[in-house]
Design an enzyme around this catalytic site. Structure first.
Site, PDB file in Angstrom:
ATOM      1  N   ASP A  80     -85.392   4.695 135.009  1.00 22.64           N
ATOM      2  CA  ASP A  80     -86.335   5.676 135.561  1.00 22.64           C
ATOM      3  C   ASP A  80     -86.609   6.716 134.479  1.00 22.64           C
ATOM      4  O   ASP A  80     -85.703   7.418 134.033  1.00 22.64           O
ATOM      5  CB  ASP A  80     -85.721   6.306 136.811  1.00 22.64           C
ATOM      6  CG  ASP A  80     -86.747   7.078 137.640  1.00 22.64           C
ATOM      7  OD1 ASP A  80     -87.770   7.507 137.082  1.00 22.64           O
ATOM      8  OD2 ASP A  80     -86.507   7.261 138.850  1.00 22.64           O
ATOM      9  N   HIS A 153     -92.637  11.725 146.017  1.00 23.41           N
ATOM     10  CA  HIS A 153     -92.714  13.183 146.055  1.00 23.41           C
ATOM     11  C   HIS A 153     -93.959  13.687 145.355  1.00 23.41           C
ATOM     12  O   HIS A 153     -94.499  13.018 144.480  1.00 23.41           O
ATOM     13  CB  HIS A 153     -91.478  13.775 145.371  1.00 23.41           C
ATOM     14  CG  HIS A 153     -91.164  13.133 144.045  1.00 23.41           C
ATOM     15  ND1 HIS A 153     -91.575  13.643 142.850  1.00 23.41           N
ATOM     16  CD2 HIS A 153     -90.510  11.980 143.729  1.00 23.41           C
ATOM     17  CE1 HIS A 153     -91.175  12.850 141.858  1.00 23.41           C
ATOM     18  NE2 HIS A 153     -90.537  11.816 142.366  1.00 23.41           N
ATOM     19  N   HIS A 161     -90.030  17.695 141.940  1.00 27.37           N
ATOM     20  CA  HIS A 161     -90.060  17.466 143.392  1.00 27.37           C
ATOM     21  C   HIS A 161     -90.647  18.726 144.011  1.00 27.37           C
ATOM     22  O   HIS A 161     -89.958  19.694 144.256  1.00 27.37           O
ATOM     23  CB  HIS A 161     -88.662  17.163 143.926  1.00 27.37           C
ATOM     24  CG  HIS A 161     -88.178  15.802 143.500  1.00 27.37           C
ATOM     25  ND1 HIS A 161     -87.885  14.803 144.389  1.00 27.37           N
ATOM     26  CD2 HIS A 161     -87.978  15.271 142.271  1.00 27.37           C
ATOM     27  CE1 HIS A 161     -87.518  13.716 143.719  1.00 27.37           C
ATOM     28  NE2 HIS A 161     -87.558  13.974 142.439  1.00 27.37           N
ATOM     29  N   GLU A 185     -92.334   5.682 145.004  1.00 28.06           N
ATOM     30  CA  GLU A 185     -91.194   4.935 144.460  1.00 28.06           C
ATOM     31  C   GLU A 185     -90.379   4.211 145.522  1.00 28.06           C
ATOM     32  O   GLU A 185     -89.393   4.727 146.005  1.00 28.06           O
ATOM     33  CB  GLU A 185     -90.294   5.844 143.629  1.00 28.06           C
ATOM     34  CG  GLU A 185     -89.891   7.153 144.249  1.00 28.06           C
ATOM     35  CD  GLU A 185     -89.027   7.994 143.288  1.00 28.06           C
ATOM     36  OE1 GLU A 185     -88.105   7.440 142.672  1.00 28.06           O
ATOM     37  OE2 GLU A 185     -89.291   9.193 143.162  1.00 28.06           O
ATOM     38  N   GLU A 277     -91.657   2.465 140.365  1.00 30.88           N
ATOM     39  CA  GLU A 277     -92.278   3.781 140.553  1.00 30.88           C
ATOM     40  C   GLU A 277     -93.461   3.985 139.617  1.00 30.88           C
ATOM     41  O   GLU A 277     -93.414   3.605 138.450  1.00 30.88           O
ATOM     42  CB  GLU A 277     -91.242   4.886 140.289  1.00 30.88           C
ATOM     43  CG  GLU A 277     -91.802   6.304 140.437  1.00 30.88           C
ATOM     44  CD  GLU A 277     -90.738   7.394 140.292  1.00 30.88           C
ATOM     45  OE1 GLU A 277     -89.705   7.148 139.650  1.00 30.88           O
ATOM     46  OE2 GLU A 277     -90.977   8.498 140.824  1.00 30.88           O
TER      47      GLU A 277
HETATM   48 MN    MN Z   1     -88.457   8.554 138.790  1.00 29.59          MN
HETATM   49 MN    MN Z   2     -89.685  10.183 141.224  1.00 30.46          MN
END
Ligand code: MN
Ligand code: MN
Length: 293
Positions: A80, A153, A161, A185, A277
């Site tokens: 990620d 988010h 976020h 995601e 994502e």
């Molecule tokens: Mn991420």
């Molecule tokens: Mn994320």
């Protein structure tokens, strides 16, 4: 919203993903992967929006190697990656199967296809529950469960976020997503479909304006504010700059509530987890997936 910087961050993230896919091999040290990704982001003119998460098997998220970590890439590895340009973020993730396991491959495929379904469908009028429903149905149709307590988010400048939650299931929320910058995601698992907190991750963010008495810790805090603002950072980066004294300063600042340390997120029944994502910009012109061509 600075569209140009959002697009630029997305472009860099895309290139870093292609680079990461080209270097990651089973048995490679996670710290080597993380350092290479950090370096690539800087080389391309961005900054990490958070420490790259390298989470294996039942660890769903919030795992990054510590400075002295000698664990290696294995199993079902989630990568990620976050990139920012002047605070404007791109947030994107992929999963690789490093053990040639059929079920791993199907978990990955389920996460990717659920993400595609959601991205195809989404527009500013989309209800949040409708996006979640697409993802949930997509994953269940492949015989797996979505992770219900992980979600996408909204994103704001220096705020990964930013308040709005984009569910991975139909959660009944009738609100429309509206315009803005969003990460979607889906997480798929062969476990129960929930994560719980695991051990401390070594990933922190600044959570309150506080003062530290110790002058060295004050210096570390000033560096954190300057370098990361309120975005997440990790002990590995602080060690590089301040060595072991930096670790003590982090502990102090965590104890006094200035820093928040994220726990690792572990699948509650030790199921394996895959993630996909992308970041999508929705504005009056329509939508643009910034982290995908
Ligand atoms: Mn991420
Ligand atoms: Mn994320």
């Amino acid at each position: 919203m600075d569209t140009e910087k959002i697009i630029e961050a997305g472009k860099i993230a895309r290139e870093v993903v292609a680079y990461a896919k080209s270097i990651i091999k089973s048995g490679m040290k996670l710290i080597e992967i993380a350092d290479s990704i950090d370096a690539k982001i800087l080389e391309l003119g961005g900054k990490p929006a958070f420490p790259v998460n390298l989470s294996v098997d039942d660890v769903a998220a919030h795992s990054t190697p510590a400075w002295n970590d000698d664990s290696v890439a294995s199993g079902l590895l989630k990568v990620d990656i976050g990139v920012h340009v002047d605070g404007w973020c791109a947030d994107t993730a992929f999963t690789v199967d490093l053990e040639s396991d059929e079920e791993n491959k199907r978990l990955i495929e389920a996460a990717e296809s659920a993400l595609d379904l959601a991205l195809e469908e989404v527009n500013k009028k989309s209800k949040l529950r409708g996006i979640g429903k697409k993802i949930e149905e997509g994953i269940k149709s492949k015989g797996f469960s979505p992770v219900v307590n992980l979600s996408g988010h909204s994103i704001d400048r220096y705020e990964l976020h930013a308040g709005l939650t984009i569910p991975n299931v139909d959660n009944g929320n009738e609100n429309e997503i509206g315009e803005g910058l969003f990460a979607i995601e889906p997480f798929t698992t062969n476990g129960i479909g929930k994560v719980k907190d695991g051990k401390p991750s070594g990933i922190y963010h600044l959570q309150s304006e506080g003062n530290v008495r110790d002058s060295f810790a004050r210096e570390v805090l000033a560096y954190i504010k300057e370098e990361y603002n309120t975005l997440p950072f990790c002990s590995r980066w602080i060690y590089k700059k301040f060595s072991s004294r930096g670790m003590l300063a982090l502990r102090q600042m965590k104890q006094s509530g200035i820093l928040y340390e994220y726990p690792q997120l572990i699948e509650a029944e030790k199921g394996r987890v895959a993630q996909a994502e992308h970041t999508v910009l929705i504005n009056k012109d329509g939508k643009k997936i910034t982290t995908s061509l």
